[in-house]
Write an enzyme that holds these catalytic residues in place. Structure first.
Site, PDB file in Angstrom:
ATOM      1  N   THR A   1       0.869  -1.186   0.000  1.00  0.00           N
ATOM      2  CA  THR A   1       0.000   0.000   0.000  1.00  0.00           C
ATOM      3  C   THR A   1       0.902   1.232   0.000  1.00  0.00           C
ATOM      4  O   THR A   1       1.365   1.664  -1.043  1.00  0.00           O
ATOM      5  CB  THR A   1      -0.971  -0.002   1.196  1.00  0.00           C
ATOM      6  OG1 THR A   1      -0.239  -0.256   2.402  1.00  0.00           O
ATOM      7  CG2 THR A   1      -2.034  -1.071   1.029  1.00  0.00           C
TER       8      THR A   1
ATOM      9  N   LYS B   1       3.739  -6.786   4.265  1.00  0.00           N
ATOM     10  CA  LYS B   1       3.549  -5.391   3.899  1.00  0.00           C
ATOM     11  C   LYS B   1       3.208  -4.604   5.152  1.00  0.00           C
ATOM     12  O   LYS B   1       2.641  -5.123   6.112  1.00  0.00           O
ATOM     13  CB  LYS B   1       2.452  -5.219   2.844  1.00  0.00           C
ATOM     14  CG  LYS B   1       1.045  -5.616   3.241  1.00  0.00           C
ATOM     15  CD  LYS B   1       0.266  -4.650   4.104  1.00  0.00           C
ATOM     16  CE  LYS B   1       0.298  -3.234   3.570  1.00  0.00           C
ATOM     17  NZ  LYS B   1      -0.398  -2.304   4.543  1.00  0.00           N
TER      18      LYS B   1
ATOM     19  N   THR C   1       0.531  -2.721  11.155  1.00  0.00           N
ATOM     20  CA  THR C   1      -0.475  -2.703  10.091  1.00  0.00           C
ATOM     21  C   THR C   1       0.060  -3.580   8.988  1.00  0.00           C
ATOM     22  O   THR C   1       0.688  -3.129   8.062  1.00  0.00           O
ATOM     23  CB  THR C   1      -0.783  -1.315   9.548  1.00  0.00           C
ATOM     24  OG1 THR C   1      -1.782  -1.466   8.553  1.00  0.00           O
ATOM     25  CG2 THR C   1       0.386  -0.599   8.986  1.00  0.00           C
TER      26      THR C   1
ATOM     27  N   GLU D   1       6.456   5.036   7.366  1.00  0.00           N
ATOM     28  CA  GLU D   1       6.102   6.221   6.583  1.00  0.00           C
ATOM     29  C   GLU D   1       6.883   7.461   7.006  1.00  0.00           C
ATOM     30  O   GLU D   1       6.797   7.909   8.157  1.00  0.00           O
ATOM     31  CB  GLU D   1       4.601   6.488   6.708  1.00  0.00           C
ATOM     32  CG  GLU D   1       3.768   5.426   6.019  1.00  0.00           C
ATOM     33  CD  GLU D   1       2.290   5.483   6.355  1.00  0.00           C
ATOM     34  OE1 GLU D   1       1.511   4.873   5.611  1.00  0.00           O
ATOM     35  OE2 GLU D   1       1.935   6.116   7.356  1.00  0.00           O
TER      36      GLU D   1
ATOM     37  N   ASN E   1       0.061  10.821   5.915  1.00  0.00           N
ATOM     38  CA  ASN E   1      -1.188  10.437   6.570  1.00  0.00           C
ATOM     39  C   ASN E   1      -2.283  11.490   6.471  1.00  0.00           C
ATOM     40  O   ASN E   1      -3.436  11.203   6.765  1.00  0.00           O
ATOM     41  CB  ASN E   1      -0.906  10.072   8.023  1.00  0.00           C
ATOM     42  CG  ASN E   1      -0.223   8.727   8.128  1.00  0.00           C
ATOM     43  OD1 ASN E   1      -0.857   7.699   8.026  1.00  0.00           O
ATOM     44  ND2 ASN E   1       1.094   8.730   8.264  1.00  0.00           N
TER      45      ASN E   1
ATOM     46  N   SER F   1      -6.592  10.534  -0.428  1.00  0.00           N
ATOM     47  CA  SER F   1      -6.611  11.044  -1.792  1.00  0.00           C
ATOM     48  C   SER F   1      -5.493  10.462  -2.619  1.00  0.00           C
ATOM     49  O   SER F   1      -5.420  10.711  -3.805  1.00  0.00           O
ATOM     50  CB  SER F   1      -6.519  12.575  -1.790  1.00  0.00           C
ATOM     51  OG  SER F   1      -5.348  12.995  -1.114  1.00  0.00           O
TER      52      SER F   1
END
Length: 383
Positions: free
Chosen positions: A146, A168, A179, A259, A378, A383
């Site tokens: 993702t 992942k 996650t 991230e 985040n 979007s």
């Protein structure tokens, strides 16, 4: 080759059109046996995605023929309709493979609160089944990404058998796994009870000890399958150690790709009265946003470490706490130690040691810094 490194497994990854980017988003891993033994660990979040609820039930049988995974949508918080979507996915995958739906696990990852485009997902099943091969592990790992910037695979070799895996995850990394979707495979012959014990012990010491942002997912799933194709029956302890090595490799890859991260922070809590105390302290530090921001700015602000330690119920005396950052003991016995200017935080890896001087237990938890890129990732995710 990740999940297809062990014998007895085939995998594939294709574009189903679930992601608007056109990137691969549907993966399939099949166990050709002769054994179909399987075990799994799932999120401890009370809000569970439909695929987790389904897979929790099917894995109770102790055997799996296949795992079907999609990215681009979590199928979480989608009500009875979402569960029916998961059921349909398992049934049609089973039909395509000529197996029972009761032995097909389903995993999904992506945005919470939206139904999956089932026409696209199911329409891609013939392609993903046709693409199955014993070198398909890399394609499958690519299809479950993702916000991951890279695919994550690992292989561990032992005498007479092999373990492989893919995972992942790049955000919402907190105890309760991360996650993450993770599929592990082995060609060893291992009874289901030993698979389950090895997996639970390994996840507790690896995936449950990475904590990027204190956020727990609704979809976390780790599945371990054994094909038994080599006929090798390993010692239970040796096998458990191999599973932990595989999980540790993948866990480190997850935190390295967190991230927006610019630092990988190894938090070692030493000399705690109990393992639980050490974990509580390590997790408090890992979730301290002030400290994570300081490390992003390469500021060895050890006062924030002590402040985080002090919020816990762990046994310690404040005037006996000591802290080292990259080998520099900046705090000794609750006060000023070596000059903080001696700390070099320019490398990506930061090693933080907190000595509680309360016992003999030591635990390590991994986290990362808090960056502007994390906020952007985040805030723009939907979007």
């Amino acid at each position: 080759m990740g999940v297809t490194a062990p014998g007895g497994f085939r995998a594939a990854g294709v574009v189903a059109g679930i992601k608007s980017s056109g990137a691969p988003d549907l993966a399939l891993v099949v166990n050709d046996g002769p054994s179909r033994a399987a075990a799994a660990v799932f999120t401890s979040n009370r809000v569970k995605a439909a695929p987790v609820l389904w897979s929790e039930q099917v894995v109770k049988g102790g055997e799996l023929d296949a795992v079907i995974l999609n990215s681009g949508g979590a199928n979480a918080c989608t009500g009875p309709e979402g569960f029916q979507d998961t059921h349909r996915t398992a049934e049609q995958t089973a039909t395509a493979l000529d197996v029972s739906a009761a032995r097909v696990a389903v995993c999904s990852t992506g945005l919470i609160g939206e139904r999956l485009p089932m026409d696209r997902l199911l329409g891609a099943l013939p392609a993903v089944v046709a693409g199955l091969c014993d070198t398909g592990g890399a394609a499958a790992a690519e299809a479950i990404r993702t916000t991951d910037t890279v695919a994550k695979t690992a292989v561990v070799e032992r005498e007479g058998y092999v373990l492989g895996g893919m995972a992942k995850g790049a955000g919402m990394l907190a105890p309760g796994l991360a996650t993450m979707l993770c599929v592990l495979t082995t060609d060893a012959e291992v009874p289901q009870a030993e698979l389950d014990a090895a997996l639970r012990a390994a996840t507790a010491r690896t995936f449950d000890r990475i904590d990027s942002d204190g956020c727990m997912s609704t979809n976390d799933t780790v599945i371990l399958m054994a094909s038994g194709s080599t006929g090798t029956r390993p010692d239970a302890r040796e096998f458990a150690a191999a599973v932990e090595e595989l999980c540790a490799d993948l866990a480190r890859q997850l935190i390295a790709d967190a991230e927006g991260a610019s630092k990988e922070i190894e938090i070692e809590v030493a000399n705690a009265a109990t393992e639980a105390d050490a974990l509580e302290v390590a997790r408090s530090i890992a979730r301290n946003n002030l400290l994570k921001c300081a490390f992003y700015g390469e500021d060895p602000n050890w006062g924030r470490v002590l402040a985080a330690v002090g919020t816990t119920a762990a046994a310690f005396e404040p005037d006996r706490l000591s802290v080292a950052i990259n080998g520099v003991w900046v705090c000794r016995n609750g006060g000023v130690g070596e000059p903080r200017e001696l700390c070099d935080l320019s490398d990506r890896h930061i090693h933080l040691v907190v000595d509680l001087a309360a016992g003999a237990e030591t635990v390590t938890v991994w986290t990362n810094d808090l960056t502007k890129e994390y906020v952007h990732e985040n805030s723009a995710y939907s979007s």
